[in-house]
Design a protein around this motif. Structure first.
Motif, PDB file in Angstrom:
ATOM      1  N   ALA A 112       0.820  -1.214   0.000  1.00  0.00           N
ATOM      2  CA  ALA A 112       0.000   0.000   0.000  1.00  0.00           C
ATOM      3  C   ALA A 112       0.856   1.267   0.000  1.00  0.00           C
ATOM      4  O   ALA A 112       0.455   2.283  -0.562  1.00  0.00           O
ATOM      5  CB  ALA A 112      -0.924  -0.006   1.214  1.00  0.00           C
ATOM      6  N   LYS A 113       2.019   1.196   0.610  1.00  0.00           N
ATOM      7  CA  LYS A 113       2.875   2.378   0.698  1.00  0.00           C
ATOM      8  C   LYS A 113       3.277   2.882  -0.687  1.00  0.00           C
ATOM      9  O   LYS A 113       3.350   4.085  -0.925  1.00  0.00           O
ATOM     10  CB  LYS A 113       4.122   2.051   1.522  1.00  0.00           C
ATOM     11  CG  LYS A 113       5.051   3.224   1.722  1.00  0.00           C
ATOM     12  CD  LYS A 113       6.245   2.820   2.559  1.00  0.00           C
ATOM     13  CE  LYS A 113       7.261   3.944   2.614  1.00  0.00           C
ATOM     14  NZ  LYS A 113       8.491   3.537   3.270  1.00  0.00           N
ATOM     15  N   GLU A 114       3.544   1.949  -1.586  1.00  0.00           N
ATOM     16  CA  GLU A 114       3.909   2.311  -2.959  1.00  0.00           C
ATOM     17  C   GLU A 114       2.990   1.565  -3.924  1.00  0.00           C
ATOM     18  O   GLU A 114       3.428   0.782  -4.756  1.00  0.00           O
ATOM     19  CB  GLU A 114       5.377   1.977  -3.226  1.00  0.00           C
ATOM     20  CG  GLU A 114       6.335   2.798  -2.384  1.00  0.00           C
ATOM     21  CD  GLU A 114       7.782   2.403  -2.574  1.00  0.00           C
ATOM     22  OE1 GLU A 114       8.595   3.318  -2.785  1.00  0.00           O
ATOM     23  OE2 GLU A 114       8.094   1.206  -2.511  1.00  0.00           O
ATOM     24  N   SER A 115       1.716   1.842  -3.783  1.00  0.00           N
ATOM     25  CA  SER A 115       0.713   1.117  -4.571  1.00  0.00           C
ATOM     26  C   SER A 115       0.888   1.323  -6.075  1.00  0.00           C
ATOM     27  O   SER A 115       0.521   0.453  -6.866  1.00  0.00           O
ATOM     28  CB  SER A 115      -0.697   1.526  -4.145  1.00  0.00           C
ATOM     29  OG  SER A 115      -0.868   2.916  -4.315  1.00  0.00           O
TER      30      SER A 115
END
Length: 127
Positions: free
Chosen positions: A25-28
């Motif tokens: 999710a942090k770097e979706s």
């Protein structure tokens, strides 16, 4: 696309592959690369295993000379400089207790010698 950004994204992909982790999710925005990472995880594990399994130790051709006395004195100076930090760490890392004890013993010995057997000053002539 900007070449610097392209290189950075490629590096991120390779880093995640090397760490054997997928994008989350942090770097979706990078999740489309996850199938590539999943497909190549096993290859990366095999590569890292092969890289880390040295069948024969490399032959040492370089001779490094050192002065053990000087090296130990330098180590003692570092230990004295960080003695309080070493003492704190020794509570969570018991192996450091010996280092702290040796450092303290050497410091006491050094202090004793300075008080009871002072070195002559440079201005005094040795006979």
């Amino acid at each position: 696309m900007n070449p610097k950004i392209c290189n950075m994204m490629s590096a991120k992909c390779l880093q995640n592959l090397a760490n054997l982790i997928e994008f989350g999710a942090k770097e979706s925005f990078m999740t489309p690369v996850n199938p590539f990472i999943l497909k190549n995880k096993e290859k990366m594990v095999n590569f890292l295993d092969e890289l880390s399994n040295v069948k024969q130790a490399p032959q040492v051709t370089e001779q490094v000379s050192s002065d053990a006395s000087r090296d130990l004195a330098s180590l003692h100076d570092i230990c004295c400089k960080y003695e309080s930090e070493l003492q704190q760490l020794s509570f969570s890392q018991p192996a450091l207790k010996k280092l702290v004890a040796v450092t303290e013993a050497l410091r006491q010995r050094e202090q004793y010698l300075q008080e009871n057997h002072p070195l002559p000053s440079r201005s005094e002539k040795l006979v």
